[in-house]
Enzyme design. Structure first.
Site, PDB file in Angstrom:
ATOM      1  N   SER A  25       0.836  -1.209   0.000  1.00 34.58           N
ATOM      2  CA  SER A  25       0.000   0.000   0.000  1.00 34.58           C
ATOM      3  C   SER A  25       0.863   1.248   0.000  1.00 34.58           C
ATOM      4  CB  SER A  25      -0.883   0.030   1.249  1.00 34.58           C
ATOM      5  OG  SER A  25      -1.470  -1.217   1.450  1.00 34.58           O
ATOM      6  N   ASP A 321      -6.790  -8.503   7.602  1.00 39.04           N
ATOM      7  CA  ASP A 321      -5.764  -9.329   6.971  1.00 39.04           C
ATOM      8  C   ASP A 321      -4.988 -10.158   7.995  1.00 39.04           C
ATOM      9  OD1 ASP A 321      -6.173  -8.870   4.341  1.00 39.04           O
ATOM     10  OD2 ASP A 321      -4.617  -7.337   4.119  1.00 39.04           O
ATOM     11  N   ARG A 352     -12.527 -16.597   3.464  1.00 37.17           N
ATOM     12  CA  ARG A 352     -11.471 -16.827   4.456  1.00 37.17           C
ATOM     13  C   ARG A 352     -12.004 -17.397   5.773  1.00 37.17           C
ATOM     14  NH1 ARG A 352      -7.344 -11.672   3.393  1.00 37.17           N
ATOM     15  NH2 ARG A 352      -5.998 -12.888   2.031  1.00 37.17           N
TER      16      ARG A 352
END
Ligand code: DC
Length: 670
Positions: A25, A321, A352
């Site tokens: 990022s 995350d 996930r």
């Protein structure tokens, strides 16, 4: 056919330093900000991954000079002016969300430019409409190849008018970040207003902080809007260091909870921009590891005594995350844990939440799954249950790099104490999305941890050698030897034999009749003690006034020193035989004479006042200055800071600081 990888558990507590990849990022934001600011910038510690390569390629196609060097992890961008150099370009943004949004906004600023954007098919479905609307408001026009307001499209850039601009960034914070970063190129000051909220707030903060850091005028107003000035930075940044990736750090920060020991995260001490840094606090709150900041880095250490924490649930919505890292390692927790705020991760690389639940069950974790949470029970009997399995458990990775890395860390725990792999990762290459050589790094961390190391800690009296060496020995499974006690033991024996005033010849004659041995109580301590003819002299007898007064005199005699030299050197073999990861030996001449080739040499120092205060606190009256003078001025093996030693002045440091710094040096050594 995809390959698989058996994870070799750590047979010794972790002791390694890790160079983390740069943050994706931040790398991509730095590239855009370099372009917007119009200068020349070297981006250091840049991440090289598909998404950052796509961004660099887009900028090249737009006419910026981009020069990347993967080996030195740097990207040079030369903007040669303010606006986008090329009036026309065909751009491909792959599935890189940041490139897709940031480059679109940048191009819109170049009035009259015509740009065609294409992407991976997956990107056709990802949100861009909010940004497109905000750019339309300011004068740009779009033609879509397929679905309206989706990639691929052609844009006729109308420039950025500035003024009041509305944006709907509820689908992705990147839409807002893109607009904010391009707005300094607007004709007049821009006020960006959100028509509804946005997700992943920490990333918007990252954008604003980086813009300020680059010298742009931007601020968040109390009403939740953002104000971006048009004045470009007067002095352009020449270099920008990309923070190591905090999500990547999560894997190695949690590793000591499963393997014991400590891990040094290089260059990690000064990270501030990334939301996922919060994960380190969570690790401490869970009582899994303790994080110490040390010069340049952060040291993650298996927590010993953070106590039982009453942590029933943790909300990961801002840092989702990292939820996989904790979920996979929750085996090490004492209590049941609920990981909440993760429903949106069902639409990421894979579902996930379900994927984690499935794979954890395979390794006998008790898991209950809700739409927005996972509840995982402690792992008490798992070892037993797993022992009955034939061969390693196959962990499916669902093309999700984070599942692969999380379970790689779990598999590093040596649950059978045999070094036998018990986790097999399917398709380990999927980690290349963000960390190409993750498994190589994990392997070398294990190899480093399994290497025997010798640590020499020298320094004058009362500098903290003993307390630091003992704590570090426990932390890193090193055998501890206090050589001061060797000299004290001999001095005690000489006094006892009425030889307190013996000269060197007499002392040597006495010593020639003594048999040295080693006593060791591994259950209670990591310290090996010297015995005389099988006898262990009590601690209090080694610290009497008489011993204090005589010890430096005997220690200055070459015959006495030679008598001890071989014995002290033999301690390395002793430590190896007893299964230690290394030896930490403290004294006055360890790094200079006994082990001049020690893997780590530490020299501790403190000003005299501090040392006197420390001794007084311990209730010990000892003429430190006199002893130090004698130790420093003697001819044989005087007290010196050994060549190549790391000098730590402990005067203004806490004991924990010194321990962490010493441990960090040891982690770095091999
Ligand atoms: O660390 P200590 O105060 O227990 O050490 C006692 C004495 O032993 C000290 O005055 C100097 C001597 N010594 C030495 O000469 N060499 C060593 N390696 C350790 C101690």
């Amino acid at each position: 056919m995809t390959s698989s990888k058996d994870i070799k558990p750590f047979s010794k507590p972790a002791c390694a330093s890790i160079t983390l990849p740069g943050s994706k990022s931040i790398t991509n934001r730095a590239m855009i900000l370099a372009a917007v600011s119009g200068g020349e910038l070297e981006i250091k510690n840049a991440l090289f991954s598909r998404d950052t390569i796509i961004m660099a390629d887009c900028l090249k196609r737009l006419g910026y000079a981009v020069d990347s060097d993967r080996d030195s992890r740097s990207i040079n961008i030369s903007a040669r002016g303010q606006t986008v150099p090329n009036q026309q370009a065909e751009l491909f943004v792959g599935n890189a969300g940041t490139a897709a949004r940031f480059v679109t906004a940048l191009c819109a600023a170049n009035k009259g430019g015509e740009y065609f954007f294409d992407s991976d098919e997956a990107m056709y479905k990802r949100p861009i409409k909010g940004l497109i609307d905000a750019l339309r408001q300011q004068g740009s026009e779009f033609e879509f190849v397929g679905k309206r307001d989706c990639f691929p499209f052609k844009m006729r850039a109308g420039g950025l008018s500035g003024g009041e601009v509305q944006i709907d960034a509820s689908a992705s914070s990147q839409l807002l970040s893109a607009l904010l970063m391009a707005s300094p190129l607007a004709e007049k000051k821009t006020k960006v207003m959100l028509s509804s909220g946005t997700v992943s707030r920490p990333f918007v903060e990252m954008t604003l902080n980086m813009m300020v850091d680059f010298g742009f005028q931007c601020k968040k107003l109390p009403d939740g809007s953002f104000e971006i000035g048009t004045k470009l930075p007067d002095t352009k940044r020449k270099a920008y260091f990309v923070e190591p990736d905090a999500t990547a750090a999560s894997y190695f920060a949690i590793l000591p909870a499963l393997t014991g020991g400590a891990i040094l995260l290089e260059d990690f001490a000064n990270c501030t921009l990334q939301g996922d840094l919060k994960f380190l606090d969570i690790l401490e709150e869970c009582g899994l590891v303790k994080i110490h900041k040390v010069t340049g880095g952060a040291l993650a250490v298996k927590a010993e005594d953070l106590g039982d924490k009453d942590l029933k649930s943790i909300n990961f919505s801002d840092i989702s995350d990292t939820f996989l890292t904790l979920a996979a390692a929750s085996a090490a927790l004492k209590e049941k844990i609920k990981i909440e705020g993760i429903s949106h991760t069902r639409a990421q690389e894979t579902d996930r939440v379900s994927a984690m639940a499935n794979e954890l069950k395979k390794v006998c974790q008790e898991v209950s799954e809700g739409e927005d949470y996972l509840e995982i029970s402690p792992w008490e009997d798992t070892g037993k249950a797993l022992e009955n399995l034939n061969g390693p458990v196959d962990i499916k990775t669902y093309a999700d790099h984070r599942i692969a890395m999380s379970f790689g860390i779990l598999g590093s725990a040596d649950i059978f104490h045999t070094g036998r792999p018990w986790i097999r990762i399917e398709d380990p290459q999927c980690v290349s999305k963000t960390w190409e050589n993750f498994f190589d790094i994990l392997d070398s961390a294990r190899e480093s941890s399994e290497k025997f190391r010798i640590v020499a800690v020298d320094g004058g009296a009362a500098v903290g050698k003993s307390s630091v060496s003992k704590a570090v020995s426990k932390m890193l499974n090193l055998m501890h030897v206090d050589t001061g006690s060797h000299y004290r033991t001999l001095t005690f024996a000489l006094i006892e034999a009425n030889l307190a005033d013996a000269d060197e010849v007499k002392a040597a004659e006495f010593l020639s009749r003594i048999e040295l041995g080693t006593s060791f109580d591994k259950a209670n301590s990591y310290s090996a003690r010297m015995t005389l003819g099988g006898r262990l002299v009590r601690d209090e007898d080694l610290r009497t006034k008489a011993v204090n007064e005589r010890v430096s005199i005997f220690a200055s005699m070459p015959a006495v020193r030679n008598f001890l030299k071989d014995y002290q050197r033999s301690m390395a073999g002793y430590a190896k035989e007893h299964g230690f990861s290394g030896l930490i030996m403290e004294g006055r001449d360890i790094g200079s004479v006994i082990f001049p080739d020690a893997d780590v040499r530490i020299f501790l120092d403190a000003d005299e006042q501090t040392r006197a205060q420390r001794r007084a606190k311990e209730g010990i009256s000892d003429s430190i200055a006199a002893r130090d003078h004698m130790d420093k001025s003697r001819k044989t093996a005087p007290l010196v800071c050994p060549q190549g030693a790391t000098l730590i002045d402990t005067s203004n440091l806490t004991k924990d600081d010194v321990i962490a710094r010493t441990a960090a040096e040891i982690c770095k050594a091999i």
